[in-house]
Design a protein around this motif. Structure first.
Motif, PDB file in Angstrom:
ATOM      1  N   ARG C  79      52.818  19.403  67.972  1.00 34.67           N
ATOM      2  CA  ARG C  79      53.251  20.311  69.038  1.00 34.67           C
ATOM      3  C   ARG C  79      54.643  20.860  68.750  1.00 34.67           C
ATOM      4  NH1 ARG C  79      49.420  22.860  70.644  1.00 34.67           N
ATOM      5  NH2 ARG C  79      51.188  24.215  70.901  1.00 34.67           N
ATOM      6  N   ALA C  80      55.497  20.043  68.145  1.00 30.88           N
ATOM      7  CA  ALA C  80      56.825  20.524  67.807  1.00 30.88           C
ATOM      8  C   ALA C  80      56.726  21.647  66.775  1.00 30.88           C
ATOM      9  CB  ALA C  80      57.689  19.380  67.278  1.00 30.88           C
ATOM     10  N   GLN C  81      55.850  21.454  65.796  1.00 29.44           N
ATOM     11  CA  GLN C  81      55.684  22.471  64.762  1.00 29.44           C
ATOM     12  C   GLN C  81      55.150  23.775  65.353  1.00 29.44           C
ATOM     13  OE1 GLN C  81      56.347  22.657  61.588  1.00 29.44           O
ATOM     14  NE2 GLN C  81      55.154  24.452  61.003  1.00 29.44           N
ATOM     15  N   LEU C  82      54.212  23.678  66.311  1.00 31.13           N
ATOM     16  CA  LEU C  82      53.559  24.878  66.829  1.00 31.13           C
ATOM     17  C   LEU C  82      54.333  25.538  67.965  1.00 31.13           C
ATOM     18  CD1 LEU C  82      49.791  23.857  66.792  1.00 31.13           C
ATOM     19  CD2 LEU C  82      51.036  25.307  65.185  1.00 31.13           C
ATOM     20  N   ALA C  83      55.409  24.905  68.432  1.00 32.68           N
ATOM     21  CA  ALA C  83      56.141  25.454  69.568  1.00 32.68           C
ATOM     22  C   ALA C  83      56.708  26.830  69.257  1.00 32.68           C
ATOM     23  CB  ALA C  83      57.265  24.502  69.976  1.00 32.68           C
ATOM     24  N   THR C  84      57.025  27.061  68.004  1.00 32.10           N
ATOM     25  CA  THR C  84      57.525  28.373  67.600  1.00 32.10           C
ATOM     26  C   THR C  84      56.635  28.889  66.474  1.00 32.10           C
ATOM     27  OG1 THR C  84      59.015  27.304  66.043  1.00 32.10           O
ATOM     28  CG2 THR C  84      59.919  27.860  68.200  1.00 32.10           C
ATOM     29  N   PRO C  85      56.589  30.234  66.305  1.00 28.55           N
ATOM     30  CA  PRO C  85      55.615  30.788  65.351  1.00 28.55           C
ATOM     31  C   PRO C  85      55.920  30.452  63.900  1.00 28.55           C
ATOM     32  CG  PRO C  85      56.915  32.531  66.396  1.00 28.55           C
ATOM     33  CD  PRO C  85      57.262  31.261  67.094  1.00 28.55           C
ATOM     34  N   GLU C  86      57.171  30.245  63.571  1.00 27.49           N
ATOM     35  CA  GLU C  86      57.468  29.941  62.178  1.00 27.49           C
ATOM     36  C   GLU C  86      58.164  28.604  62.061  1.00 27.49           C
ATOM     37  OE1 GLU C  86      58.315  33.379  59.360  1.00 27.49           O
ATOM     38  OE2 GLU C  86      58.907  34.205  61.296  1.00 27.49           O
ATOM     39  N   GLY C  87      57.570  27.610  62.678  1.00 24.37           N
ATOM     40  CA  GLY C  87      58.139  26.279  62.646  1.00 24.37           C
ATOM     41  C   GLY C  87      58.432  25.847  61.220  1.00 24.37           C
ATOM     42  N   ALA C  88      59.673  25.518  60.968  1.00 26.35           N
ATOM     43  CA  ALA C  88      60.038  25.086  59.625  1.00 26.35           C
ATOM     44  C   ALA C  88      60.212  23.574  59.609  1.00 26.35           C
ATOM     45  CB  ALA C  88      61.336  25.768  59.196  1.00 26.35           C
ATOM     46  N   PHE C  89      59.664  22.965  60.653  1.00 26.63           N
ATOM     47  CA  PHE C  89      59.894  21.569  60.928  1.00 26.63           C
ATOM     48  C   PHE C  89      59.131  20.686  59.941  1.00 26.63           C
ATOM     49  CE2 PHE C  89      58.370  18.054  63.735  1.00 26.63           C
ATOM     50  CZ  PHE C  89      59.559  17.372  63.767  1.00 26.63           C
ATOM     51  N   LEU C  90      57.877  21.065  59.678  1.00 26.06           N
ATOM     52  CA  LEU C  90      57.063  20.317  58.722  1.00 26.06           C
ATOM     53  C   LEU C  90      56.586  21.281  57.647  1.00 26.06           C
ATOM     54  CD1 LEU C  90      54.747  18.548  61.295  1.00 26.06           C
ATOM     55  CD2 LEU C  90      56.669  17.512  60.112  1.00 26.06           C
ATOM     56  N   ASP C  91      56.465  20.792  56.391  1.00 28.27           N
ATOM     57  CA  ASP C  91      55.846  21.686  55.423  1.00 28.27           C
ATOM     58  C   ASP C  91      54.323  21.560  55.544  1.00 28.27           C
ATOM     59  OD1 ASP C  91      54.791  19.719  53.803  1.00 28.27           O
ATOM     60  OD2 ASP C  91      56.492  19.701  52.444  1.00 28.27           O
ATOM     61  N   THR C  92      53.611  22.501  54.936  1.00 29.30           N
ATOM     62  CA  THR C  92      52.171  22.585  55.184  1.00 29.30           C
ATOM     63  C   THR C  92      51.438  21.315  54.760  1.00 29.30           C
ATOM     64  OG1 THR C  92      52.377  24.940  54.816  1.00 29.30           O
ATOM     65  CG2 THR C  92      50.167  24.052  54.817  1.00 29.30           C
ATOM     66  N   GLU C  93      51.823  20.757  53.625  1.00 26.43           N
ATOM     67  CA  GLU C  93      51.136  19.548  53.155  1.00 26.43           C
ATOM     68  C   GLU C  93      51.285  18.416  54.166  1.00 26.43           C
ATOM     69  OE1 GLU C  93      49.135  18.530  50.807  1.00 26.43           O
ATOM     70  OE2 GLU C  93      49.377  16.383  51.159  1.00 26.43           O
ATOM     71  N   ILE C  94      52.507  18.207  54.643  1.00 30.63           N
ATOM     72  CA  ILE C  94      52.738  17.138  55.615  1.00 30.63           C
ATOM     73  C   ILE C  94      52.001  17.458  56.920  1.00 30.63           C
ATOM     74  CG2 ILE C  94      54.509  15.936  56.955  1.00 30.63           C
ATOM     75  CD1 ILE C  94      54.774  15.266  54.112  1.00 30.63           C
ATOM     76  N   TYR C  95      52.058  18.735  57.325  1.00 32.73           N
ATOM     77  CA  TYR C  95      51.362  19.130  58.547  1.00 32.73           C
ATOM     78  C   TYR C  95      49.868  18.813  58.441  1.00 32.73           C
ATOM     79  CZ  TYR C  95      49.691  22.058  62.383  1.00 32.73           C
ATOM     80  OH  TYR C  95      49.089  22.500  63.525  1.00 32.73           O
ATOM     81  N   ASN C  96      49.281  19.138  57.270  1.00 30.97           N
ATOM     82  CA  ASN C  96      47.858  18.861  57.085  1.00 30.97           C
ATOM     83  C   ASN C  96      47.569  17.365  57.164  1.00 30.97           C
ATOM     84  OD1 ASN C  96      47.637  21.576  56.745  1.00 30.97           O
ATOM     85  ND2 ASN C  96      47.192  21.534  54.562  1.00 30.97           N
ATOM     86  N   GLN C  97      48.462  16.577  56.588  1.00 33.57           N
ATOM     87  CA  GLN C  97      48.272  15.122  56.673  1.00 33.57           C
ATOM     88  C   GLN C  97      48.366  14.660  58.121  1.00 33.57           C
ATOM     89  OE1 GLN C  97      50.573  12.651  54.075  1.00 33.57           O
ATOM     90  NE2 GLN C  97      50.227  13.934  52.276  1.00 33.57           N
ATOM     91  N   ILE C  98      49.290  15.274  58.858  1.00 35.18           N
ATOM     92  CA  ILE C  98      49.530  14.792  60.219  1.00 35.18           C
ATOM     93  C   ILE C  98      48.371  15.114  61.143  1.00 35.18           C
ATOM     94  CG2 ILE C  98      50.966  15.249  62.247  1.00 35.18           C
ATOM     95  CD1 ILE C  98      53.375  15.031  60.470  1.00 35.18           C
ATOM     96  N   PHE C  99      47.818  16.354  61.067  1.00 33.02           N
ATOM     97  CA  PHE C  99      46.706  16.604  61.997  1.00 33.02           C
ATOM     98  C   PHE C  99      45.462  15.845  61.574  1.00 33.02           C
ATOM     99  CE2 PHE C  99      45.955  20.585  59.404  1.00 33.02           C
ATOM    100  CZ  PHE C  99      44.644  20.334  59.039  1.00 33.02           C
ATOM    101  N   THR C 100      45.289  15.635  60.264  1.00 29.99           N
ATOM    102  CA  THR C 100      44.150  14.828  59.820  1.00 29.99           C
ATOM    103  C   THR C 100      44.280  13.397  60.349  1.00 29.99           C
ATOM    104  OG1 THR C 100      43.975  16.143  57.814  1.00 29.99           O
ATOM    105  CG2 THR C 100      42.906  13.997  57.787  1.00 29.99           C
ATOM    106  N   MET C 101      45.482  12.863  60.231  1.00 26.14           N
ATOM    107  CA  MET C 101      45.680  11.479  60.665  1.00 26.14           C
ATOM    108  C   MET C 101      45.637  11.359  62.187  1.00 26.14           C
ATOM    109  SD  MET C 101      45.869   9.245  58.301  1.00 26.14           S
ATOM    110  CE  MET C 101      46.835   7.877  58.916  1.00 26.14           C
ATOM    111  N   HIS C 102      46.125  12.388  62.895  1.00 26.87           N
ATOM    112  CA  HIS C 102      46.054  12.340  64.363  1.00 26.87           C
ATOM    113  C   HIS C 102      44.596  12.183  64.801  1.00 26.87           C
ATOM    114  CE1 HIS C 102      46.498  13.303  68.594  1.00 26.87           C
ATOM    115  NE2 HIS C 102      45.655  14.309  68.451  1.00 26.87           N
ATOM    116  N   GLY C 103      43.710  13.029  64.268  1.00 25.06           N
ATOM    117  CA  GLY C 103      42.296  12.948  64.640  1.00 25.06           C
ATOM    118  C   GLY C 103      41.673  11.642  64.200  1.00 25.06           C
ATOM    119  N   SER C 104      41.937  11.260  62.948  1.00 27.07           N
ATOM    120  CA  SER C 104      41.302  10.045  62.428  1.00 27.07           C
ATOM    121  C   SER C 104      41.779   8.813  63.188  1.00 27.07           C
ATOM    122  CB  SER C 104      41.620   9.891  60.935  1.00 27.07           C
ATOM    123  OG  SER C 104      41.246  11.058  60.238  1.00 27.07           O
TER     124      SER C 104
END
Lengths: 219, 115, 851
Positions: C79-104
């Motif tokens: 949610r922190a990453q998506l709060a703004t359109p160009e969130g520079a908070f997470l890089d894409t690889e980490i973001y992908n790991q995070i949403f995968t792990m959130h669901g799993s």
């Protein structure tokens, strides 16, 4: 209401349809939304009424009357409407224009007929004539992607080894946005494309300048 | 145990019919049955409607055989039989009305032909 | 218990299911006697060796809450990453790991273990018994869950977590597009965790069917038990397709056998079918226990009984079946013809009917009674509001054309959170508020729980209600930036802000639980005046639950029944023989049949889970040869495990009530273990069926067929397959001869013959694999032939192991008279192995002929 609808606008909005398929689906959505709001309200009222003095209704009033009867009537209506719309928007054997969308990590290669009817190739922009049904043959190079132009129609996956078909149609000339809807790795968010619906009598210069389409990987 | 077995007999009929019709649909499309004429309809549709009808008959026959009263020991099997019958009817009626295989290639013989 | 106390009570006939009461004893004496037999060992050793369902159920739930917190933190990062359109908070690889792990994490490490924990803790108490059927299995399940979960968490910390989305679609998750260990972590870690799901499913099923209190008929048992019976059967049938898919994909990744790769005859859609064949029932696996809690709590909160018991049970049966006919609605956009979509669309719509029956039965219950707004009822109201809306958007998504628009957008994200938080988290919070006094013996601290509820409710709807619109306005799932879409900004920002509100709510909820357990005032014995047996005991519950077991006439008194039971007036009072004893009753009749002796505290489950963990780590490290010693260790420990069940001495029959003397389980063939074996084989059979589905699917649908010609000698192949089936068939005969010779202790020879027959079958199989089968990396057909052969081989190997075990038992003189030892279990397994080998052999031959 107008304000609300204006808030739903946007280049990728399914609620701002610009083609018959998206229009049918948007209608279906508004219908289902109204029905759902009514049912939510109904359940809320029934719950609120339960806080009065005990009222005895036979068990069947609830389980058979509401549980089976009410829900089956509502659900059958929705299902039939859905199947009807579904059949209306399927691709058919009716001489529609055929174009091709080939997805790869991470971009789109398109093939579409130019003014003379020969297939020409473009990157990340798809040209279709407005006001005519168009069948998109969707294929993939590497992993699964999905072809989606929300203002025109639903999406279909691009799956390695398969040729999927999607019927789209734009009511009027104009530009619409499209994207890859199925997660496909690091470049997923940026895997956008443009769809230009042109006046069939005046094909854009870009088509005349485009190189002839080469065979796609799976041909 | 037989109480449990009787209670799931109806849903089992649905499960078997559903699986058979779905499998036949896939196999028929792969083998081109929708292009083979069988009387007024395609072989594909004949096979699907036929197996659907068999499932419905089995469900109705089960319902006929179950005792009508006797508390929950009779009620649950009856409810199961109704579940099976209604589910078979409801989930497979599309064999009558929808396009069978790839619509772009199939002849339009369904009820929902667009105007 | 002494003989003098037995005869004192007036005996009545057992004809009408009447069982006489035992004479009352001193409750404290009984407690000490029982606690000696049932309590965990003291200190840290006790935590390692505990097999008690109370301990492990709580530990499952507590661990699940920790994973919920981790998953929640990941959600906040998203949610922190998506709060703004160009969130520079997470890089894409980490973001992908995070949403995968959130669901799993939320699915596999929170929801499933949470419901398992609730069932493990509650069921024996609700059913009136002292523990689950297989206590060591409970512990094994817990350790597998913990270790599997830790593998995933450590991978996340190490930056190598899975990153392909929680449904791991191939080819993205295949070796070409996901090199590195990320996908392997998911496949192996989740499968490791699934051992605990299967273990829990087996013992929940057996416990409900065979350990209900005498007189508690199936048609009268508490609804929670019906819900859990439905859930556990669904788990037995639902998890095997996922396990098969994970195994196949791991084999493809590790050894290059193609199943999903198009170029070599595989099909990525096979993964999707197998995954969602699990994935959709999974939703109902999560919902049913929650609904069970609601059916328990609502009538109590409304001071009445549940309305429409029979209709609810029928609805459960309907849900169990229908939920297996919906999976394709996750695949509406993959290009399946409209008619097939229509079947699944109709089934997805129809499944709302049994759900509606339950919802209206609950509303009817509230009308019938007088609802009181205690804290559990707040969460029940939160459930109604949220779940009804989630159900309605579910119906929308079942409609094919709408699904084509909404699929893979944030509309689906909103929908699934409405269903899972509405249909699982709110009911679980109601259950926590309801049962916390039972678990801790403490009342809660007023006010905090209500604050937590309102914060969560507002935060939840603030986060997810507008997210439907975000999706309809075209925002796809799993993107980390949206620089060109300013129209999504306010929607995402709102979701993010309320997301943090919801998080604060959950933190308050957790604080409330901790404070109640730590500082809460003493709770009365029946804070809700509830009728269930779960309240018919001291709070917090003693290690053995019931000093004497409830029987007819004591099943719905709630706390009022507690005193008599504590004084030993019920059945099988105390632990006079120093053993853990429970009553086993008939599935339909609920008549007491025999006494089962359960195993005591042991570290064996930890050791076995550790050995499996070593295997998993060796696979992950790519040290494939080192998996063999790990597997040998696993096999050895299973042997030791089974030896722990064998009993050398003759156990005398036990008098459980005046005039009612029952044999001990060693003298029966219909043991709990046998029912458990049937459940396991149901799961195993489903796995085999899923494998056959894979063979059929690829043969009919996949491109890249027909495959290259077979090169093996067809006559040799046919001969070896015949030898294999004949060997397993001889094993079937041998085990029956063993059972016939059991009475006179003559099982040695048949067991030896059975061992030999199975070894011959294994030899044929090895020869087949070495000399006839083609290279499995060549084509999907050859890979499937390899897997079929491996499946049969594994079963033949286990059959040989069981025959060897029987031989050992026969030589020790443990199979004699009424004692059958492991013969009944071996017979089941041998039959199953022979039948599956016959089918697999027929397929191999048919492919051979066609090739």
């Amino acid at each position: 209401m107008v304000l609300l609808l204006a808030g739903c606008d946007g280049p990728l909005s399914t609620l701002a349809p610009a083609g018959p398929a998206a229009g049918d689906i948007a209608l279906l959505w508004w219908g289902m939304l109204i029905g759902s709001a009514a049912i939510t309200l109904l359940v809320g009222v029934l719950l609120a009424l339960s806080f009065g003095p005990p009222r005895v209704r036979p068990a069947r009033y609830w389980t058979h009357g509401w549980g089976l009867g009410f829900s089956l009537v509502v659900l059958t209506t929705v299902l039939v409407a859905g199947l009807w719309v579904g059949e209306r928007i399927l691709p058919r054997d009716d001489g529609a224009v055929e174009v091709r969308a080939h997805a790869y990590q991470w971009g789109w290669r398109f093939a579409q007929p130019d003014a003379e009817g020969g297939m020409v190739e473009t990157d990340d922009t798809l040209y279709i004539p407005a006001g005519r049904p168009v069948d998109v043959i969707v294929t993939a190079e590497d992993v699964i992607h999905a072809f989606w132009v929300p203002q025109l129609a639903g999406k279909v996956d691009a799956i390695p080894g398969r040729r999927n078909l999607l019927r789209i149609e734009a009511d009027r000339p104009g530009t619409h946005e499209g994207l890859c809807a199925e997660f496909c790795g690091l470049g997923h968010a940026a895997m956008r494309f443009e769809l230009v619906a042109y006046d069939a009598d005046a094909p854009p210069d870009a088509l005349a300048d485009a190189p002839p389409a080469e065979e796609f990987a799976d041909d | 145990m037989s109480f449990l077995a009787r209670s799931i007999a109806g849903p089992m009929i649905w499960a078997v019919t559903f699986s058979v019709v779905y499998a036949l649909h896939g196999a028929g499309c792969a083998l081109g049955w929708d292009g083979v004429v069988a009387g007024p309809v395609s072989l594909q549709r004949a096979a699907l409607v036929g197996s659907w009808a068999l499932g419905l008959i089995a469900g109705a026959a089960l319902l006929q055989r179950l005792p009508a009263s006797g508390g929950m020991r009779a009620g649950l099997p009856r409810a199961g039989a109704w579940t099976g019958l209604v589910a078979t009817l409801f989930t497979l009626f599309p064999v009558l009305v929808t396009s069978s295989c790839d619509a772009a290639r199939a002849p339009a013989i369904h009820l929902f032909t667009p105007a | 218990m002494t003989d003098a106390t037995i005869g004192a009570a007036a005996g009545t006939g057992a004809a009408a299911g009447e069982i006489a009461a035992n004479a009352p004893q001193r409750a404290l004496g009984l407690h000490r006697e029982l606690d000696r037999a049932w309590a965990n060992a003291p200190g840290w050793r006790g935590q390692i060796t505990a097999v008690s369902h109370t301990t492990l159920g709580l530990r499952f739930m507590a661990t699940a809450l920790v994973f919920f917190a981790i998953g929640g933190i990941l959600a906040m990062l998203i949610r922190a990453q998506l709060a703004t359109p160009e969130g520079a908070f997470l890089d894409t690889e980490i973001y992908n790991q995070i949403f995968t792990m959130h669901g799993s994490i939320m699915m596999f490490l929170f929801a499933i273990p949470m419901l398992e924990g609730l069932a493990i803790y509650m069921l024996p108490k609700i059913l009136g018994t002292r523990d689950l059927a297989f206590p060591r299995l409970t512990a094994l399940g817990y350790w597998c869950y913990l270790f599997g979960g830790l593998i995933l968490i450590f991978a996340l910390l190490g930056g190598v977590a899975p990153h392909d989305g929680w449904f791991m679609y191939t080819p993205l998750s295949g070796a070409n597009y996901s090199p590195g260990v990320n996908a392997d972590v998911w496949l192996l870690g989740v499968t490791f965790v699934e051992i605990s799901a299967l273990a829990a499913a087996v013992e929940i099923t057996v416990t409900i069917l065979r350990q209900r209190a005498p007189g508690m008929k199936l048609t009268e048992m508490p609804l929670f038990a019906w819900y859990m019976l439905g859930t556990s059967v669904m788990m037995l049938v639902g998890f095997p397709p996922l396990i098969l898919a994970s195994v196949l994909l791991e084999i493809e990744r590790a050894f290059g056998w193609p199943f999903f790769e198009v170029a070599r005859g595989g099909d990525p859609l096979l993964w999707q079918h197998l995954f969602w064949l699990f994935g959709h029932p999974e939703v109902y696996i999560i919902f049913l226990p929650a609904a069970g809690a609601l059916s328990t709590i609502i009538p109590v909160m409304c001071r009445t009984t549940i309305l429409g018991y029979g209709a609810i049970v029928a609805a459960i049966v309907a849900l169990v079946f229908l939920s297996f006919g919906l999976w394709v609605h996750h695949m509406f956009t993959v290009g399946i013809p409209h008619m097939a979509l229509a079947f699944f669309s109709a089934a997805s719509v129809l499944v709302a009917v049994p759900t509606a029956v339950q919802v209206f039965a609950w509303i009817g219950t509230m009308w019938k009674g007088r609802p009181e707004m205690h804290l559990p009822m707040y969460h029940v109201m939160g459930f109604f509001l949220t779940f009804v809306m989630g159900g309605l958007t579910g119906v929308m998504l079942a409609i094919v054309p709408f699904n084509w628009q909404a699929h893979d957008t944030h509309f689906v994200v909103a929908h699934l959170h409405y269903v899972l938080i509405g249909g699982f988290v709110f009911p679980m919070m109601a259950a926590a508020a309801y049962w916390m006094p039972q678990i801790t013996g403490r009342a809660r601290i007023k006010g905090l729980g209500e604050t937590a509820f309102w914060t969560i409710l507002i935060g939840f709807h603030g986060t997810f209600f507008l997210m439907h619109l975000t999706g309809l306005m075209g925002m796809p799932r799993r993107i980390d930036v949206y620089p060109d879409n300013p129209e999504w900004i306010w929607l995402n920002l709102t979701s993010s802000l309320f997301g943090f509100v919801m998080t604060i709510g959950f933190a308050l909820f957790a604080l409330d639980l901790v404070l109640q357990a730590w500082l809460g005032p003493r709770s009365p014995r029946d804070p809700w005046r509830a009728p269930g047996l779960d309240w018919a005991m001291r709070l917090p519950p003693p290690s053995y639950n019931f000093a004497s077991l409830p029987g007819p006439g004591r099943l719905d008194g709630g706390a009022q029944a507690a005193q008599g039971l504590a004084r030993g007036e019920g059945l099988l009072p105390g632990a006079p023989r120093g053993r853990r004893e429970v009553l086993v009753t008939g599935v339909g009749s609920a008549r007491p049949e025999f006494v089962a002796i359960l195993p005591g505290n042991t570290a064996l489950p930890l050791g076995l889970a550790g050995a499996i963990g070593v295997f998993v780590l060796m696979m992950l490290s790519g040290l494939y040869w080192l998996t063999l010693p790990a597997l040998a260790l696993v096999a050895a420990l299973i042997w030791v495990w089974a030896r722990g069940m064998a009993r050398g001495r003759d156990a005398a029959p036990v008098e459980v009530a005046p005039g009612l003397t029952l044999p001990v389980h060693t003298h029966r063939q219909d043991t709990l273990g046998r029912t458990g074996a049937v459940c396991l084989l149901l799961a195993d059979g489903t796995l085999f069926a899923a494998l056959l589905f894979g063979v059929g699917f690829l043969s009919v649908v996949a491109l890249g067929w027909p495959p290259p010609e077979l090169t093996g000698d067809p006559e040799l192949g046919a001969g070896l397959i015949a030898g294999l089936v004949a060997g397993l068939g001889l094993g079937v005969v041998a085990v029956r001869l063993g059972l016939r010779a059991q009475g006179r202790g003559g099982a040695v020879l048949p067991a030896a013959a059975g061992l030999l027959a199975n070894l011959v079958a294994l030899a044929c199989l090895g020869w087949l694999a070495a000399a006839v089968l083609d290279d499995p990396t060549r084509h999907a057909r050859d890979a499937l032939r390899g897997v079929l052969t491996g499946y049969v081989g594994l079963h033949a190997l286990i059959a040989a192991g069981m025959a060897a075990f029987a031989l050992d038992q026969a030589r020790r003189g443990e199979i004699v008279g009424a004692r059958a030892g492991c013969l009944p279990a071996w017979r089941l397994w041998q039959d199953f192995a022979a039948v599956t080998a016959l089918i697999a052999g027929a397929i191999l031959l048919a492919q051979g002929a066609g090739g």
